[in-house]
Enzyme design. Structure first.
Site, PDB file in Angstrom:
ATOM      1  N   ASP A  87      -1.941   6.489   6.281  1.00 24.89           N
ATOM      2  CA  ASP A  87      -2.959   5.575   5.777  1.00 24.89           C
ATOM      3  C   ASP A  87      -3.207   4.550   6.888  1.00 24.89           C
ATOM      4  O   ASP A  87      -2.396   3.661   7.112  1.00 24.89           O
ATOM      5  CB  ASP A  87      -2.461   4.888   4.500  1.00 24.89           C
ATOM      6  CG  ASP A  87      -3.444   3.833   3.979  1.00 24.89           C
ATOM      7  OD1 ASP A  87      -4.494   3.612   4.629  1.00 24.89           O
ATOM      8  OD2 ASP A  87      -3.152   3.229   2.922  1.00 24.89           O
ATOM      9  N   LYS A  94     -12.318  -2.319   6.474  1.00 21.45           N
ATOM     10  CA  LYS A  94     -11.557  -3.212   7.336  1.00 21.45           C
ATOM     11  C   LYS A  94     -12.061  -3.143   8.774  1.00 21.45           C
ATOM     12  O   LYS A  94     -12.488  -4.137   9.331  1.00 21.45           O
ATOM     13  CB  LYS A  94     -10.062  -2.878   7.281  1.00 21.45           C
ATOM     14  CG  LYS A  94      -9.322  -3.476   6.113  1.00 21.45           C
ATOM     15  CD  LYS A  94      -9.489  -2.694   4.842  1.00 21.45           C
ATOM     16  CE  LYS A  94      -8.827  -3.339   3.644  1.00 21.45           C
ATOM     17  NZ  LYS A  94      -8.027  -2.396   2.866  1.00 21.45           N
ATOM     18  N   TRP A 105       0.820  -1.218   0.000  1.00 20.54           N
ATOM     19  CA  TRP A 105       0.000   0.000   0.000  1.00 20.54           C
ATOM     20  C   TRP A 105       0.846   1.256   0.000  1.00 20.54           C
ATOM     21  O   TRP A 105       0.487   2.259  -0.627  1.00 20.54           O
ATOM     22  CB  TRP A 105      -1.007  -0.016   1.151  1.00 20.54           C
ATOM     23  CG  TRP A 105      -2.048  -1.081   0.935  1.00 20.54           C
ATOM     24  CD1 TRP A 105      -2.285  -2.183   1.697  1.00 20.54           C
ATOM     25  CD2 TRP A 105      -2.977  -1.164  -0.163  1.00 20.54           C
ATOM     26  NE1 TRP A 105      -3.290  -2.949   1.147  1.00 20.54           N
ATOM     27  CE2 TRP A 105      -3.728  -2.355   0.010  1.00 20.54           C
ATOM     28  CE3 TRP A 105      -3.231  -0.381  -1.283  1.00 20.54           C
ATOM     29  CZ2 TRP A 105      -4.730  -2.746  -0.892  1.00 20.54           C
ATOM     30  CZ3 TRP A 105      -4.225  -0.770  -2.176  1.00 20.54           C
ATOM     31  CH2 TRP A 105      -4.958  -1.934  -1.975  1.00 20.54           C
TER      32      TRP A 105
HETATM   33  C1  PLP Z   1      -7.458  -1.872   1.746  1.00 20.30           C
HETATM   34  C2  PLP Z   1      -6.391  -0.859   1.838  1.00 20.30           C
HETATM   35  C3  PLP Z   1      -6.242   0.155   0.879  1.00 20.30           C
HETATM   36  C4  PLP Z   1      -7.129   0.244  -0.345  1.00 20.30           C
HETATM   37  O1  PLP Z   1      -8.414   0.574  -0.029  1.00 20.30           O
HETATM   38  P1  PLP Z   1      -9.519   0.884  -1.180  1.00 20.30           P
HETATM   39  O2  PLP Z   1     -10.731   1.185  -0.390  1.00 20.30           O
HETATM   40  O3  PLP Z   1      -9.633  -0.341  -2.018  1.00 20.30           O
HETATM   41  O4  PLP Z   1      -9.032   2.048  -1.942  1.00 20.30           O
HETATM   42  C5  PLP Z   1      -5.242   1.082   1.070  1.00 20.30           C
HETATM   43  N1  PLP Z   1      -4.437   1.046   2.128  1.00 20.30           N
HETATM   44  C6  PLP Z   1      -4.540   0.075   3.074  1.00 20.30           C
HETATM   45  C7  PLP Z   1      -3.617   0.086   4.230  1.00 20.30           C
HETATM   46  C8  PLP Z   1      -5.523  -0.892   2.948  1.00 20.30           C
HETATM   47  O5  PLP Z   1      -5.628  -1.850   3.884  1.00 20.30           O
END
Ligand code: PLP
Length: 361
Positions: free
Chosen positions: A172, A196, A102
């Site tokens: 993030d 998540k 990511w």
């Molecule tokens: C799942 C995830 C993403 C991507 O999320 P989307 O909603 O598909 O854009 C980005 N960063 C992390 C840490 C993630 O777990």
């Protein structure tokens, strides 16, 4: 009713109590005679829903008054581009820490909008650790410093919050937000896709310090300007109303579990159960991640012989232990054990792991 244990990395398991409440309220929210999906986002009912969701989130994370909470769309992927458009100019330098899948995607997108300096990377050892902060090569006067607090695919989690000094710290936090207490005042901006640890996909959360609003480049599309969402109190356009409603129920559920402190204790217990099982398996299972950085949310592990992977997954499925296959980039297995996964579910998995190792080891 089939009862399973769902270890999906995302969209992921939600608290059963929340789903049952959604079911109960689905056609008639609080005597309104309407489903939340059918309500005006500017009506009295939904106003109450979004205000309560924000207030509960603020309580859970002790969000200081000079931070805005934004409910948006587009997932974390949208944030990868929205961020540099709002907080950097084309010739600015932005610092990124590269700890996995990511981070890399965030970096790739940021490169379209600014000069990216990789302040640190763990790619040399296949993203199995977090580089020691003392060795980071940061840029003086960087527009911001970005990192991913939990690499969902590699199963690597930061055990510390970086010290970015005067440079805004951006995180993030998609896969470990609300899993433990966090000092929000250390951050300029935090973002997280909901699917998540928060609620259904389609909702994206941002927590942003007010002084970072109003800096978007002139050409920034209106919908990608944080200030537009802040000024509109997340109602500039029609927000993902049903997602916000479910997230609000998850926040109330978290409060009933002792808040993030309470859930953290359970998360530690669950992760310990799994890592202890892996470490006690005499090499039948192994975790690729250095111990201090092993994620409490996403436990990646491999079997000593990958030819056993299919049999492991089949046996797991027969016991209603679902979605354990690792990401194609890493292979092996991954058990995602977010807030809503129960200790009971993790025990069912570790019992199975011991039994499988016993029969094949
Ligand atoms: C799942 C995830 C993403 C991507 O999320 P989307 O909603 O598909 O854009 C980005 N960063 C992390 C840490 C993630 O777990």
């Amino acid at each position: 009713m089939t009862q399973v244990f769902n270890f999906s990395a995302g969209p992921a398991v939600l608290p059963r109590d929340v789903l049952l409440q959604v079911q109960q309220e689905l056609t008639d929210w609080h005597g309104s005679g309407m489903c939340v999906m059918e309500m005006s986002h500017r009506g009295r009912e939904f106003t109450q829903i979004i205000h309560e969701a924000e207030a509960d989130l603020r309580q859970l994370l002790a969000i200081p008054a000079d931070y805005k909470v934004l409910f948006m769309q587009g997932g974390a992927h949208f944030q990868f581009g929205m961020l540099p458009l709002n907080l950097a100019r084309q010739d600015d330098t932005v610092d990124y820490v590269n700890t996995g899948h990511w981070s890399k995607i965030a970096i790739k997108e940021a490169r379209r909008f600014a000069n990216v300096n990789i302040a640190a990377s763990s790619e040399d050892r296949h993203f199995t650790y977090v580089p020691d902060e003392a060795g980071w090569k940061r840029t003086a006067g960087a527009a911001y410093l970005h990192y991913c607090s939990n690499e969902t695919i590699g199963g690597v989690e930061f055990p510390f919050i970086p010290d970015s000094g005067d440079v805004p710290l951006i995180c993030d936090m998609s896969s470990n937000i609300l899993s433990k207490p966090v000092d929000i005042s250390k951050f300029g901006l935090i973002y997280a896709g909901a699917q998540k640890n928060i609620g259904p996909s389609g909702l994206t959360l941002a927590i942003v310090r007010e002084d970072l609003l109003g800096r978007a480049r002139p050409e920034t599309p209106t919908m990608l300007d944080y200030k537009v969402h802040a000024d509109g109190e997340s109602l500039y356009n029609t927000p993902p109303t049903f997602g916000i409603y479910v997230a609000g129920l998850v926040f109330k559920w978290l409060l009933s579990q002792g808040g993030v402190k309470g859930i953290e204790q359970r998360n530690i217990e669950k992760a310990s159960l799994l890592y202890e099982t892996i470490d006690a398996s005499n090499g039948f299972y192994s975790s690729p991640v250095d111990k201090p950085y092993r994620s409490r949310m996403n436990v990646a592990f491999t079997l000593k012989d990958e030819k056993l992977d299919d049999a492991f997954l089949e046996g797991a499925k027969a016991r209603d232990l679902l979605q354990l296959k690792g990401h194609r980039a890493v292979g092996g297995m991954r058990a995602s054990i977010y807030n809503a996964m129960t200790v009971e579910g993790v025990r069912a998995l570790t019992d199975y792991m011991r039994e499988f190792a016993g029969s094949k080891g």
